[in-house]
Structures are given as C-alpha cells and as structure tokens.
Design a protein around this motif. Structure first.
Motif, PDB file in Angstrom:
ATOM      1  N   TRP A 193       0.999  -1.012  -0.070  1.00 18.75           N
ATOM      2  CA  TRP A 193       0.045  -0.101   0.059  1.00 18.75           C
ATOM      3  C   TRP A 193       0.689   1.424   0.106  1.00 18.75           C
ATOM      4  O   TRP A 193       0.626   2.335  -0.765  1.00 18.75           O
ATOM      5  CB  TRP A 193      -0.862  -0.004   1.129  1.00 18.75           C
ATOM      6  CG  TRP A 193      -2.221  -0.803   0.908  1.00 18.75           C
ATOM      7  CD1 TRP A 193      -3.490  -0.536   0.610  1.00 18.75           C
ATOM      8  CD2 TRP A 193      -2.279  -2.474   1.154  1.00 18.75           C
ATOM      9  NE1 TRP A 193      -4.214  -1.478   0.492  1.00 18.75           N
ATOM     10  CE2 TRP A 193      -3.699  -2.780   0.895  1.00 18.75           C
ATOM     11  CE3 TRP A 193      -1.384  -3.375   1.492  1.00 18.75           C
ATOM     12  CZ2 TRP A 193      -3.822  -3.938   0.897  1.00 18.75           C
ATOM     13  CZ3 TRP A 193      -1.859  -4.529   1.496  1.00 18.75           C
ATOM     14  CH2 TRP A 193      -2.904  -4.846   1.348  1.00 18.75           C
ATOM     15  N   SER A 194       2.039   1.264   0.762  1.00 22.88           N
ATOM     16  CA  SER A 194       2.907   2.535   0.427  1.00 22.88           C
ATOM     17  C   SER A 194       3.576   2.832  -0.448  1.00 22.88           C
ATOM     18  O   SER A 194       3.390   3.834  -1.053  1.00 22.88           O
ATOM     19  CB  SER A 194       3.726   2.076   1.816  1.00 22.88           C
ATOM     20  OG  SER A 194       4.786   1.354   1.360  1.00 22.88           O
ATOM     21  N   LYS A 195       3.685   1.494  -1.516  1.00 24.60           N
ATOM     22  CA  LYS A 195       4.352   1.737  -2.696  1.00 24.60           C
ATOM     23  C   LYS A 195       3.237   2.103  -3.508  1.00 24.60           C
ATOM     24  O   LYS A 195       3.388   3.070  -4.611  1.00 24.60           O
ATOM     25  CB  LYS A 195       5.223   0.553  -3.027  1.00 24.60           C
ATOM     26  CG  LYS A 195       6.289   0.352  -2.218  1.00 24.60           C
ATOM     27  CD  LYS A 195       7.389   1.265  -2.496  1.00 24.60           C
ATOM     28  CE  LYS A 195       8.774   0.669  -1.905  1.00 24.60           C
ATOM     29  NZ  LYS A 195      10.025   1.809  -2.017  1.00 24.60           N
ATOM     30  N   ALA A 196       2.065   1.510  -3.484  1.00 25.45           N
ATOM     31  CA  ALA A 196       1.190   1.972  -4.488  1.00 25.45           C
ATOM     32  C   ALA A 196       0.766   3.436  -4.337  1.00 25.45           C
ATOM     33  O   ALA A 196       0.603   4.338  -5.366  1.00 25.45           O
ATOM     34  CB  ALA A 196      -0.230   0.742  -4.096  1.00 25.45           C
ATOM     35  N   PHE A 197       0.689   3.930  -3.010  1.00 27.32           N
ATOM     36  CA  PHE A 197       0.441   5.195  -2.840  1.00 27.32           C
ATOM     37  C   PHE A 197       1.420   6.091  -3.299  1.00 27.32           C
ATOM     38  O   PHE A 197       1.250   7.332  -3.812  1.00 27.32           O
ATOM     39  CB  PHE A 197       0.338   5.659  -1.341  1.00 27.32           C
ATOM     40  CG  PHE A 197       0.020   7.120  -0.887  1.00 27.32           C
ATOM     41  CD1 PHE A 197      -1.293   7.253  -1.123  1.00 27.32           C
ATOM     42  CD2 PHE A 197       0.868   7.909  -0.436  1.00 27.32           C
ATOM     43  CE1 PHE A 197      -1.865   8.750  -0.586  1.00 27.32           C
ATOM     44  CE2 PHE A 197       0.565   9.293  -0.130  1.00 27.32           C
ATOM     45  CZ  PHE A 197      -0.822   9.464  -0.362  1.00 27.32           C
ATOM     46  N   LEU A 198       2.711   5.621  -3.416  1.00 26.29           N
ATOM     47  CA  LEU A 198       3.956   6.490  -3.863  1.00 26.29           C
ATOM     48  C   LEU A 198       3.624   6.533  -5.564  1.00 26.29           C
ATOM     49  O   LEU A 198       3.942   7.767  -5.995  1.00 26.29           O
ATOM     50  CB  LEU A 198       5.318   5.826  -3.531  1.00 26.29           C
ATOM     51  CG  LEU A 198       6.465   6.493  -3.723  1.00 26.29           C
ATOM     52  CD1 LEU A 198       6.260   7.934  -2.792  1.00 26.29           C
ATOM     53  CD2 LEU A 198       7.623   5.690  -3.161  1.00 26.29           C
ATOM     54  N   THR A 199       3.291   5.478  -6.058  1.00 27.46           N
ATOM     55  CA  THR A 199       3.175   5.411  -7.385  1.00 27.46           C
ATOM     56  C   THR A 199       1.968   6.562  -7.929  1.00 27.46           C
ATOM     57  O   THR A 199       1.956   7.289  -8.788  1.00 27.46           O
ATOM     58  CB  THR A 199       2.784   4.290  -8.241  1.00 27.46           C
ATOM     59  OG1 THR A 199       1.441   3.785  -7.601  1.00 27.46           O
ATOM     60  CG2 THR A 199       4.016   3.310  -7.924  1.00 27.46           C
ATOM     61  N   THR A 200       1.001   6.533  -7.070  1.00 27.68           N
ATOM     62  CA  THR A 200      -0.203   7.560  -7.155  1.00 27.68           C
ATOM     63  C   THR A 200       0.456   8.930  -6.972  1.00 27.68           C
ATOM     64  O   THR A 200      -0.170   9.995  -7.922  1.00 27.68           O
ATOM     65  CB  THR A 200      -1.429   7.306  -6.042  1.00 27.68           C
ATOM     66  OG1 THR A 200      -1.560   5.823  -6.469  1.00 27.68           O
ATOM     67  CG2 THR A 200      -2.572   8.119  -6.220  1.00 27.68           C
ATOM     68  N   MET A 241      -1.089  -2.395  -8.646  1.00 24.51           N
ATOM     69  CA  MET A 241      -0.975  -0.919  -8.211  1.00 24.51           C
ATOM     70  C   MET A 241      -1.427   0.027  -8.999  1.00 24.51           C
ATOM     71  O   MET A 241      -1.585   1.011  -8.616  1.00 24.51           O
ATOM     72  CB  MET A 241       0.675  -0.980  -7.719  1.00 24.51           C
ATOM     73  CG  MET A 241       1.085  -1.644  -6.398  1.00 24.51           C
ATOM     74  SD  MET A 241       2.859  -1.861  -6.539  1.00 24.51           S
ATOM     75  CE  MET A 241       3.439  -0.121  -6.378  1.00 24.51           C
ATOM     76  N   GLY A 242      -1.564  -0.455 -10.143  1.00 26.00           N
ATOM     77  CA  GLY A 242      -1.636   0.392 -11.396  1.00 26.00           C
ATOM     78  C   GLY A 242      -0.632   1.423 -11.982  1.00 26.00           C
ATOM     79  O   GLY A 242      -0.811   2.341 -12.532  1.00 26.00           O
ATOM     80  N   VAL A 243       0.517   0.687 -11.484  1.00 20.87           N
ATOM     81  CA  VAL A 243       1.770   1.422 -12.446  1.00 20.87           C
ATOM     82  C   VAL A 243       1.739   1.044 -13.799  1.00 20.87           C
ATOM     83  O   VAL A 243       1.407   0.006 -14.139  1.00 20.87           O
ATOM     84  CB  VAL A 243       2.957   1.151 -11.352  1.00 20.87           C
ATOM     85  CG1 VAL A 243       3.503  -0.336 -11.678  1.00 20.87           C
ATOM     86  CG2 VAL A 243       4.297   2.192 -11.785  1.00 20.87           C
TER      87      VAL A 243
END
Lengths: 758, 137
Positions: free
Chosen positions: A251-258, A301-303
């Motif tokens: 979640w932290s990494k996904a948030f970062l990509t967002t 994550m949607g990156v």
C-alpha cells in the motif's frame, strides 16, 4: 641421470584447467541449485500449485492460501490484480496450451494480456516454465507493449560534476537514448545533478525523459520543480518479509506511484529476481515465482510499467543454473501483464565478456520497451549505480551487435565531430545557466577539460565541496525549470530553452503517463498510439531504410575506395625497380632455377601485402633467399589465374628445376612442383597478414633447396590465435577482387625483367 | 464511451486549462520569458488525470485507470500531506488502525478524496490482520 633430474616434475593436472582458472569467467561464482535455500531459478518444491477461488465477487483463495491467511502481497494481488471477469476462464486454461498461444502469431497480444489479467502468480510462473529461451524471445517480440523498442542511459560521474553530467547527457541523447537516469555519490548533490542532466539532455533534440534517483521525498520535490519527468525507484518484493524489511508495504508503494502520477511524473516500479534472496526472505520459493508475485502486485498497483529482470539481483540470479533464462522470463512475464518493461541489463552480471554479450541478446534480439534499464553511457568507474551490463567502454560493441543482427537496440553511432559539438554545447549551456542563476562561474579550462574527457579521472573541474554548495543553492533559492529556461534563452540557447519547455508542457496533459511512453520528434509514442502489432513476419516494428542507414554506419567502416583510394597506395611508384614485360615466358633450362609467378594485379592495382609490406620488398626477399641458397631465379607474371595454387603450379611448370613460387599481391605464397596435383603444394604461406619479409626470404631459400634436391625444414609462421580473419578479411576480399578482375583466361604467362632504378 | 482521443495534448487542447486557468496554447516560450506563465502552470490537473484514466480504461488497463483516478484526488494535496500519508503507510509508523482510518476521514472531508480514503481504510484492515502496527524503532 643429471638430465632426468633437471626436467620439471610432471604436473598432476591437465594444464588446460590452469588456463581456465585464469580466465575472467572464473571471477564469477556459480551457485549450486538448492531450492530449500532459495537457489532455484524456477520450480521450487515450495512453489504453490496455481489455484483461485472466488466467492460472492471476491477472491477467497489464491494459489492455495485461504483469505484468512493472505499475507500483504496475496491480499493486494487478490484485491487489485485479479480481474474477476476473466479469472475463471484464465485459470481453467491448460498452462501448456496458453504457453503455446504466446508463440502463436495468429493469437493477438490483446487476447493474451486479457487472459493474463485473470491469472495468479503461480499460474503465470507455470506458463513461463513451459517456454524455452527461444520461445521466450519469440513471445517477447509479440508481447512488448510499445511497437518501437528504446533504451535508457545511466549518466553519473564519480565527482557529481554538473559540467560533465551535462556533457554526458548530451552525448547520451546524441547516441539515441530515450531516457536518462542519474544518481549521485553525495545525496545532497541531487539538485546539481538534476540541473546538469536536464540542461545536457536539452541539447540536440528535445524529448528525452529524465529521472534523478534519490530518496522518495527529495525525488518528488525535484520532480515538482520541473527537472525530472519520470521515476523508477519504487521497489517491490515478492515476500512480505522482504517488503517490511525494505520499510514498505504494497500500500505504501502503491500510494507513492499514485503520488508520482499526481505530480505528472511517469513512474515504473522496480523488482527483480534475487532481491528476496539477497534480503534473506525467500520463503524457499523459486526466483521466477517470487517475481510473478512482484509483477501481479505492480499491475494491481496501477503502475504503467516495471524495471525488472534481475536488476541488482542479476549477478546472483545469473549464478544459479538456468538464471539467464529466468531473468529473461521475468521480462516476458511483465510484457504479458501489459506492463512497460525496462528489461534490466543494468548490472555487470559477469566478468566474462562472453556471458555479458550473451546476456543482452534475448532482450536485444526480441526487443523490449527499454533494452537496458540503465545502459552505462559513462565509463564503468563513473557509474554511481555500480557498473552496468554494458558501459561507456562497450558502446561500440553494442552498436556492432545491432548492426550484425539487424536489431533495434535504440542506439545510433556517433561521429567524432558530433560528439565534440554536443559536448561543447552542453557544457557552455550549463555554465551559462550557472552564471545566470548565480550558482557558479565555471572557468574556461574547467569547461574544456570536461568536453574532451572520457571520464571524470581526466577532468579538472569543481571540487566536491563546490558541487555541494551549488546543489544547496539551487534547492534553497527555489530555482525551477522555468528559471533554467529563462537563463538558457537569455544566453542564446534558444533551441535548448524550447526543448526544456516541451518537457514541462508534457505534464500538463499527462500523455506520457500512459503505458510505455517515450517522446520522439516532439511526439508521444506509447502503447496507446504505437501499440505492438506484431503478428508474424512483415508485421510489428521493422527497421526502416532510414533507420538502417543509421544503424549500419559503423565508425571506420572500409570500402573499396579506402583500399584502392589515393591514400591507400603509399608505395605506388615508389619501388626500387621496374618490372618490364619481356614477352611470353618460355620453359627454363637451368636446373637450379626457381620461377617466381606473380599474380595478375601485382604492382598494378595492388602495391602492398595485407601485412603492409611493399611488394618490391617482398620480391627482393624471395630473390635474396633463392640466391643465398645457391639458386637462380626468373620472374613471370601469370595472367590467366589469381589462385595461389595455380600461380605456383604455372611457375613450377615453367621452371628448369620443376620448382616454382606462386605469390598473390596480398601476400599469400606457395612453393610448388611441376608434377604435383594443383592443391598438393610443397609449402604454403596462407597467413599473409602475419608473414614477415624474413619468412619470404626463407621461403625463397627453401624453394632453391628443393630445386637442388634437398629436403629443407619447412618455414612455419607462428600464430598466436588472434582473430586474423575479422581483422583482415574485408581488405583481403577487396584486394582479391582486384586480382580476379585483372585476370584474362586466355593470356599466357609473361616474362618480366627487373630493371633497378639505381 | 467518449470521443477522447490520444494524445490528449492535441485532442483536448481547448478543454484543458492549467492550474492557474491558462490554456495549453498559452504555454509558449514567449509567455515564460514574459513571466505570464510560471512554474505553477506546469503541473498536471485533476481533469487531465481523469482524461488519462479514460484513455487507460479504453485500452483495457483498469488498474492503471484506477491509479490515475486516485492520483486526480491528490493533485491539490500539498507535498507535506502526501509525505505524511506515505510515512504512515510504512510498516510500524502508525500505532493503530485508527490512525490510518482517521487520516482516511480527513482526506475524504477536506479533499473529497474518496478513493484515497477507501485505499487507506483497506490498508488499515490489512495491516491490522497482519499485525503491522508494531514499533520498528
């Protein structure tokens, strides 16, 4: 007795092993397969069987793990990656059948990526397990997201010198790289690095994406100031233990990509086989299965894309049996999951140049979105990420591979003039910006040292402390890319100002955030408007005629004009004697005579051998050898053939002794005897490029001794195993074409009289 | 779905405005030099991200579209707030699920960031189940 004692004792080992021990390959370590301890490229006994259960619109079991026992990665994949609308269909497919469809030109990419979105990590790993390396390469050709392959450069240096960063960025742009990544030795130098690279990248052509790899908050802030346009430092891992040890969660990494998307910055994640093993949390799984988890996670994550295929773990993964295939399977799996793939090849994974060259081939031949996620465009010691698979030293080797195999590796040969032009322009531009913004006053000698330097060991530039001060000043005074644009324009760097502006404009609409986006000629090229449409021969990305002209232009290529041009005839008209035609050659009567049969173009079109000997010197050596051994000589020009054997046999049949020498102008020579079969010569010098005048002298002497009825020791030309043919055959072929062109099948041998100029 | 065509830079040049309300066609070198266009004009907008989400969805990239939609909610959120949230999402930073849930409420009420809020709540539940709310330093 004493003789026996003086001999060294026999070795107790086949000496070849001693030689093997000294090869660079032996600097590599090779790991035993050991799945329990994480050393399995694929198929560890601990890898789960693929399975998926869906209940009430929700994944309740994934690869044998029940929902209640999901770890963070399972849960994120279950919630975000698995496409419930295709999962039942996809999971029901036979893995081998699906693997076959990956190499079926009649099944389009879109159908394969649609199904992959419903597959679990174990399923994807099982599918990949069915493909051989060549099948993986074929699948990659089909599955790459963007039709046009590209490449990314590392631009760094050991001094964090912004002048050199500018020069090297401009050089990388001129070489054709579509992305530039920098990092620094001293973390606080990030801003100076960004300035140097962004100004350099604006020289020559606009549109090169740039990233500054640094701590996340700083990277985002530098991005906000308009310097960077992409990021790829979002690392993910295949086990929960590694993730948490890396101080992050899905979640932290996904948030970062967002967050990157929210700032208009293109982002890709990083994963790669071997990272979990290095971090001590492999859970006894195979490297490929763990990477399958990473990639499903990234898609969830949607990156838009990934940098994968070993990466920092590549040397470790390459040490495991099957590691090379596994690393490439990671890239193919990324493409199958519809992600942009920057296919690693950014770490020196071996000390063996053969293993290095081999490792690049699957990605280079099949084509990935970025062949390297960091080709070291600078010298290896200047690479602040550590040496890449290919480095500045080896750029031309890579160019040769593109040219040899007619493949698109994203790079273009650079002329010496062009290199100096862009380097000078970049250094002048960044120096002007520094002056305008009150950051520094680079001296002319500093600038000049950077322009000509191959690496930072050769530069006389800012001290480490000065760079830190420059970087702090950029950050503290809130300098943005628009300030740089103004400074460039004010100092007359209008084109560079426009190029930088075009990069800023990009982020307003965000087109470069779509999958696999690059910028060419001011236009976005991504999986949306340049989708890979490969469907067999004649489809997909094809190298255009214009592009082929670029790729095929190797520096110092030689052609006919170089071999026969004015500059190539230093010995023309510079001979100690003239060869005067003296009528048809007659049969000799002298029993001590050796006839020397010269080739048709000798001294006419060709004036030196491939070894560079003047032909008159060669003839002198033969004659002096014959005379020293007590023989006499006669010289004829053979005109009906250029073949060494027939030259020799023709000469022998004219000779009173029955022995003759045949010699081609390129230097290949033979001793022949009149009663022999054409190809059963007496002695042959086939290695003209390493044949010396002394060899020719001894050849002449031997011919005379044969004529006198002796049996002399053959003359041997020592050969050290070098690639003689690669070095000489272009010239040899051109020279020999002149010989065959000068032949006249009906012409008889002609007597030649030597007339000394003295 | 829509008539959205790619690149959006070309197809939606009239529709899109910068953060300070200027048109894409205003982003010229002349205007930068004159100072009428500033650094603030070169940031992505909520609308652009939603258009890109649409493009991604049309290309069958649902997860990428969802990321753009979440991102659209962060456009107006200050960097510091973004880093606070990132920090809270790292292992062991938040002392309990309540901290993340409270942050979710805050994002929903202050920024209307419903997708971000849902995302944080989902993380809170997952972290709780996997006992991530423990001290790391």
């Amino acid at each position: 007795m004493s003789d026996q004692n003086s001999k060294p004792p026999l070795p107790n080992r086949w000496q070849r092993f001693n030689q093997w021990d000294k090869r660079p390959l032996r600097l590599d370590r090779f790991a035993r397969e050991d799945a329990k301890n994480g050393f399995a490229a694929t198929n560890s006994p601990a890898d789960p069987k693929p399975s998926l259960k869906i209940s009430q619109g929700k994944v309740v079991q994934l690869d044998g793990v029940a929902e209640a026992d999901f770890d963070l990665i399972d849960e994120f994949i279950a919630r975000h990656h698995i496409d419930l609308s295709v999962a039942p269909e996809a999971m029901a497919l036979d893995a081998r059948d699906f693997a076959r469809s990956l190499v079926d030109i009649n099944i389009p990419r879109s159908e394969l990526t649609r199904l992959a979105k419903g597959m679990t990590p174990a399923k994807l790993a099982e599918v990949m397990g069915h493909l051989s390396t060549v099948e993986l390469m074929f699948a990659q050709t089909k599955l790459r997201a963007r039709r046009t392959p590209a490449n990314q450069a590392h631009v760094t240096n050991a001094k964090d010198d912004p002048l050199q960063l500018a020069a090297d960025s401009a050089t990388a742009v001129a070489l054709g790289f579509d992305e530039i990544e920098t990092t620094m030795r001293v973390a606080s130098n990030g801003w100076a690095n960004a300035l140097g690279c962004v100004v350099g990248a604006a020289v020559g052509r606009g549109g090169v994406l740039f990233q500054c790899s640094i701590e996340e908050a700083e990277e985002l802030t530098i991005g906000m100031a308009g310097f960077t346009s992409y990021a790829e430092t979002v690392s993910v891992y295949g086990t929960e233990g590694s993730f948490i040890d890396g101080d992050d969660t899905p979640w932290s990494k996904a948030f970062l990509t967002t967050a990157y998307a929210a700032r208009g910055i293109k982002a890709r994640c990083t994963s790669g086989g071997g990272s979990e093993l290095l971090m001590g949390y492999h859970d006894a799984h195979s490297i490929l299965y763990l990477e399958a988890r990473c990639l499903c996670l990234q898609r969830g994550m949607g990156v838009q894309g990934t940098q994968n295929g070993g990466i920092d773990g590549a040397p470790l993964t390459y040490s495991v049996p099957g590691g090379g295939r596994e690393i490439f399977a990671e890239n193919v799996m990324a493409a199958l999951l519809d992600l942009e793939c920057a296919s690693g090849n950014d770490t020196r994974a071996s000390s063996s140049e053969i293993r290095v060259g081999a490792k690049i081939m699957p990605a280079l031949v099949s084509g990935t979105d970025f062949i390297c996620s960091g080709f070291g465009s600078i010298l290896s010691y200047d690479n602040s990420f550590a040496a890449s698979l290919f480095n500045g030293e080896e750029i031309e080797d890579f160019l040769a591979l593109q040219r040899d195999f007619v493949v698109e590796g994203g790079l273009t040969p650079l002329t010496e003039d062009r290199a100096l032009d862009v380097r000078r322009r970049a250094v002048d531009a960044v120096a002007a910006v520094m002056e305008e913004l009150g950051l520094a006053q680079p001296r002319d000698d500093q600038k000049a040292s950077v322009v000509f330097a191959s690496g930072s060991l050769e530069t006389d530039t800012f001290s480490a402390g000065e760079v830190v001060a420059i970087s702090r000043k950029i950050k503290d005074s809130g300098i943005t890319a628009t300030d740089v644009i103004k400074a460039l324009h004010k100092r007359g760097f209008v084109e560079e100002a426009r190029n930088l502006l075009s990069m800023l404009r990009l982020r307003v609409a965000g087109d470069h955030l779509q999958t696999a986006a690059i910028i060419r000629d001011g236009r976005i090229l991504s999986a949306i408007n340049d989708p890979n449409d490969y469907a067999g021969p004649g489809t997909g990305y094809r190298i255009s005629e214009e592009r082929w002209r670029e790729i095929s232009q190797m520096r110092d290529s030689i052609g006919r004009s170089d071999v026969f041009g004015l500059g190539a005839r230093p010995h023309d008209g510079n001979s100690a004697y003239a060869l005067i035609p003296a009528g048809s050659a007659a049969l000799g009567r002298d029993e001590k005579e050796v006839v020397i049969g010269l080739s048709p173009a000798w001294g006419i079109d060709i004036h030196e051998t491939t070894a560079g000997h003047k032909l008159s010197d060669v003839l002198d050596a033969l004659i002096s050898g014959i005379e020293n051994a007590g023989g006499t000589y006669r010289v004829v020009r053979v005109r009906h053939t250029a073949d060494t054997s027939f030259l020799g046999l023709t000469a022998a049949r004219l000779s009173g002794s029955g022995y003759g020498i045949g010699i081609q102008a390129k230097g290949t020579a033979v001793i022949h005897q009149k009663d022999r079969y054409p190809h059963m010569n007496v002695e042959l010098f086939s290695m003209a490029p390493i044949t010396s005048l002394d060899h020719y002298h001894r050849l002449g002497a031997n011919a005379a001794r044969f004529a006198a009825g002796e049996n002399p020791e053959p003359v041997l030309v020592a050969y050290n195993g070098e690639a003689l043919l690669a070095k000489h055959h272009v010239k040899t072929a051109l020279l020999f074409a002149a010989e065959t062109g000068a032949t006249d099948p009906s012409a008889l041998p002609e007597e030649l009289r030597l007339e000394r100029h003295t | 779905m829509s008539d959205i065509s790619y690149p959006v830079m070309d197809s939606a040049a009239d529709k899109l405005t910068t953060a300070t309300g200027k048109k894409l066609s205003d982003l010229t070198l002349e205007n930068v030099l004159a100072g009428t266009v500033t650094a603030a004009d070169f940031s992505i907008t909520r609308e652009a991200l939603l258009l890109q989400a649409e493009v991604a969805r049309l290309a069958s990239r649902r997860t990428l579209a969802e990321n753009f939609e979440r991102a659209s909610e962060l456009v107006g959120v200050p960097n510091e707030t973004i880093f606070e949230i990132y920090e809270l999402l790292r292992p062991g930073r938040a002392a309990s699920a309540d901290v993340l849930k409270e942050r979710a409420r805050h994002m929903r009420s202050v920024y209307g960031a419903n997708r971000i809020a849902t995302f944080l709540e989902e993380a809170a539940a997952a972290y709780e189940r996997r006992s991530l709310f423990r001290r790391r330093y």
